[in-house]
Design an enzyme around this catalytic site. Structure first.
Site, short mmCIF file in Angstrom:
data_model
loop_
_atom_site.label_atom_id
_atom_site.label_comp_id
_atom_site.label_asym_id
_atom_site.label_seq_id
_atom_site.Cartn_x
_atom_site.Cartn_y
_atom_site.Cartn_z
N CYS A 279 41.46 29.07 28.39
CA CYS A 279 42.21 28.30 27.39
C CYS A 279 41.30 27.42 26.54
O CYS A 279 41.61 27.15 25.38
CB CYS A 279 43.29 27.46 28.04
SG CYS A 279 42.64 26.32 29.24
P1 NAD Z 1 52.60 32.80 30.57
O1 NAD Z 1 53.20 31.74 29.77
O2 NAD Z 1 52.96 34.20 30.29
O3 NAD Z 1 52.92 32.58 32.13
C1 NAD Z 1 52.59 31.37 32.80
C2 NAD Z 1 53.50 31.22 34.01
O4 NAD Z 1 54.84 31.04 33.56
C3 NAD Z 1 53.53 32.45 34.94
O5 NAD Z 1 53.64 32.03 36.26
C4 NAD Z 1 54.79 33.16 34.50
O6 NAD Z 1 55.34 34.00 35.50
C5 NAD Z 1 55.69 31.97 34.22
N1 NAD Z 1 56.83 32.26 33.34
C6 NAD Z 1 56.94 33.20 32.38
N2 NAD Z 1 58.16 33.12 31.80
C7 NAD Z 1 58.83 32.10 32.40
C8 NAD Z 1 60.11 31.52 32.24
N3 NAD Z 1 60.98 31.97 31.33
N4 NAD Z 1 60.45 30.49 33.04
C9 NAD Z 1 59.60 30.01 33.97
N5 NAD Z 1 58.35 30.52 34.16
C10 NAD Z 1 57.98 31.54 33.38
O7 NAD Z 1 51.01 32.59 30.47
P2 NAD Z 1 49.87 33.49 31.11
O8 NAD Z 1 49.76 34.76 30.32
O9 NAD Z 1 50.05 33.57 32.58
O10 NAD Z 1 48.58 32.58 30.89
C11 NAD Z 1 47.86 32.56 29.70
C12 NAD Z 1 48.22 31.34 28.87
O11 NAD Z 1 47.98 30.17 29.63
C13 NAD Z 1 47.37 31.19 27.63
O12 NAD Z 1 48.20 30.82 26.56
C14 NAD Z 1 46.41 30.07 27.98
O13 NAD Z 1 45.92 29.34 26.87
C15 NAD Z 1 47.25 29.22 28.86
N6 NAD Z 1 46.45 28.36 29.73
C16 NAD Z 1 46.39 27.03 29.42
C17 NAD Z 1 45.61 26.18 30.21
C18 NAD Z 1 45.51 24.72 29.88
O14 NAD Z 1 45.10 23.95 30.74
N7 NAD Z 1 45.88 24.30 28.68
C19 NAD Z 1 44.93 26.68 31.32
C20 NAD Z 1 45.04 28.04 31.61
C21 NAD Z 1 45.81 28.87 30.79
#
Ligand code: NAD
Length: 478
Positions: A279
């Site tokens: 990220c």
């Molecule tokens: P994502 O949003 O697809 O999923 C994140 C989590 O949310 C997963 O556990 C997923 O199963 C869950 N999820 C999905 N839909 C949901 C819903 N409707 N209700 C509740 N939970 C739900 O993200 P990803 O693809 O797993 O991760 C990548 C993203 O994470 C990128 O955008 C990245 O920038 C971000 N990220 C941010 C940081 C930070 O500290 N800012 C750190 C790591 C990753």
């Protein structure tokens, strides 16, 4: 088929709870390698997990702080003693190189231990005869992504538990094995039943059961901005606390007086480490016109030298993407960018190679990017860097601030005043001068501005405030 973790199901109220729906996990570096099957939780499992956490709340919140901290120290020690095993699991399910995975484990351990040392002394404050107690909120629902499957969990789990909350962890469906490994350690340490719960499966199907606004006291989310916003909507009419760490489209600037060699190696580290799935990694490289040609010549050679392969191979510098949607996203991004006028300087394609049968994508550099291209402001989250050229500092700041995110930033310059000008004007919460964008220290907040973050950060010295509520006690002699 080898099994990399002993258990393969959700963990609810102190027991491994199996279900009928099975999900098979394959190595993203080798799709013929079946790693393990796991059971996906049902909605009723998810509801039970939240209720178990609620029921355990009284006993865990009333356990003495030092006892909680000492248990959690033991858990961190157990993790440290199995550093190599957990790193291998991370590489197997996520694809990142084994060196990157070990780096993640080490960072997670220092972050967890920092929180324990900090919270040991800071959950109570005295002012004369008055006392300020930082009391737990109750049940913490922790939702985490796949890109840092260990550190994003430890960053939330350790302070949440140390502050006296019970937890329900819902990790990404692409990082179940790392979470199972963590929960095997928790299980061995015999925390009170129900104080830690793991729910495996996709977020969208489990969301309604997990986000029970009557029983959950805080949702701590890390993931994409789109998911973060949908969760926020769901709880907006309740009293549930919400904190979120979300997406980023970060920039690194190489100004006219920069050390070019240093800037290029920081660009490689910030743009292609973990296959760009970081990220705080960069998707925008902004180069001053006067050093553009020199910088691009060196950078292009370095990018073309990046050895792509299986993360367990010591020679590999960049592993595969974690999953198929990620691979499709990269292919789609390059096509759209090219349609909008971007030039592919190097890379741009999926890597097909029988020996590299997996989600491999070439490290990619796109140039000719401009403010009016819709793709310029997107989060890419993969090994693609968009290059911008300018000789105007205000234009460079505009490029850096493009879009809805505000996470990390770096500028390479030998002038303090140039650096200060950039830092004062960029909308990013984590800024660097002459350093790669992912660099951080555990005592500092890891959080985002604009749509990169929401609420009190769950990291650094802020974790206590994210996971507690103050109680003031005024006292006088009777
Ligand atoms: P994502 O949003 O697809 O999923 C994140 C989590 O949310 C997963 O556990 C997923 O199963 C869950 N999820 C999905 N839909 C949901 C819903 N409707 N209700 C509740 N939970 C739900 O993200 P990803 O693809 O797993 O991760 C990548 C993203 O994470 C990128 O955008 C990245 O920038 C971000 N990220 C941010 C940081 C930070 O500290 N800012 C750190 C790591 C990753």
């Amino acid at each position: 088929m080898k099994r990399v973790v002993k258990n393969f199901s959700s963990y609810i109220n102190g027991a491994w709870v199996q279900s009928e729906e099975i999900h098979s996990i394959y190595n993203p570096a080798n799709l013929k390698e079946h790693i393990q099957d796991i059971c996906l939780a049902t909605s009723s499992d998810a509801k039970n997990a939240v209720l178990a956490a609620r029921n355990a709340s009284e006993i865990w919140s009333n356990t003495e702080t030092l006892k909680r901290i000492s248990k959690l120290h033991q858990i961190m020690n157990d993790l440290e003693n199995q550093r190599n095993e957990v790193a291998e699991i991370i590489t197997l399910e996520n694809g990142k190189t084994i060196l990157e995975a070990k780096g993640e484990v080490d960072a997670a351990i220092s972050e967890g231990n920092y929180q324990l040392e900090y919270l040991k002394n800071n959950l109570i404050e005295f002012e004369g005869s008055n006392k300020l107690l930082y009391r737990p909120l109750g049940v913490a629902l922790l939702i985490t992504p796949w890109n840092f499957p260990l550190s994003t969990v430890i960053r939330k789990m350790i302070p949440a538990l140390a502050c006296g909350n019970t937890i329900v962890l819902k990790p990404s469906e692409y990082s179940s094995l790392t979470s199972l490994f963590i929960f095997e350690i928790l299980d061995n340490n015999e925390l009170p039943k129900g104080s830690v719960n793991l729910v495996l499966g996709p977020g969208n199907t489990l969301s309604d059961a997990l986000i029970n606004t009557d029983e959950v006291d805080i949702v701590s989310f890390t993931g994409s901005t789109a998911t973060g916003e949908s969760i926020q909507k769901k709880i907006s009419h309740s009293n549930v606390r919400y904190q979120a760490e979300m997406g980023g489209a970060n920039a690194l600037v190489v100004w006219d007086d920069a050390n070019i060699e240093m800037a290029v190696s920081a660009t490689i580290a910030s743009g292609y480490a973990c296959a760009g799935q970081w990220c705080t990694g960069i998707s925008k490289l902004i180069i001053h016109e006067s050093v553009y040609k020199n910088c691009i010549d060196i950078l292009k050679k370095s990018v073309e030298n990046i050895q792509v392969g299986n993360g367990l191979d010591q020679k590999t510098a960049m592993g595969p993407l974690c999953n198929k949607p990620q691979l499709n996203k990269m292919i789609d991004f390059v096509n759209r960018a090219a349609d909008q006028g971007a030039e592919i300087l190097t890379g741009g394609s999926q890597l097909f190679d029988k020996s590299k049968n997996g989600y491999f994508f070439q490290p990619t550099l796109l140039s000719n990017m401009s403010l009016d291209m819709e793709v310029s402001s997107e989060e890419i989250f993969g090994p693609i860097i968009n290059v911008f050229k300018t000789n105007d500092i205000n234009q460079a700041i505009k490029y850096a601030n493009l879009g809805k995110y505000g996470l990390s930033f770096s500028v390479y310059t030998s002038s303090e005043s140039t650096a200060d000008h950039f830092i004062s004007n960029v909308n990013a919460s984590i800024c660097h001068v002459n350093m790669p964008t992912p660099y951080r220290e555990v005592s500092m907040p890891f959080t985002g501005w604009k749509l990169s973050g929401k609420g009190i950060p769950e990291s650094g010295r802020f974790a206590r405030d994210a996971f507690t509520k103050p109680k003031v006690v005024y006292r006088t002699a009777n």
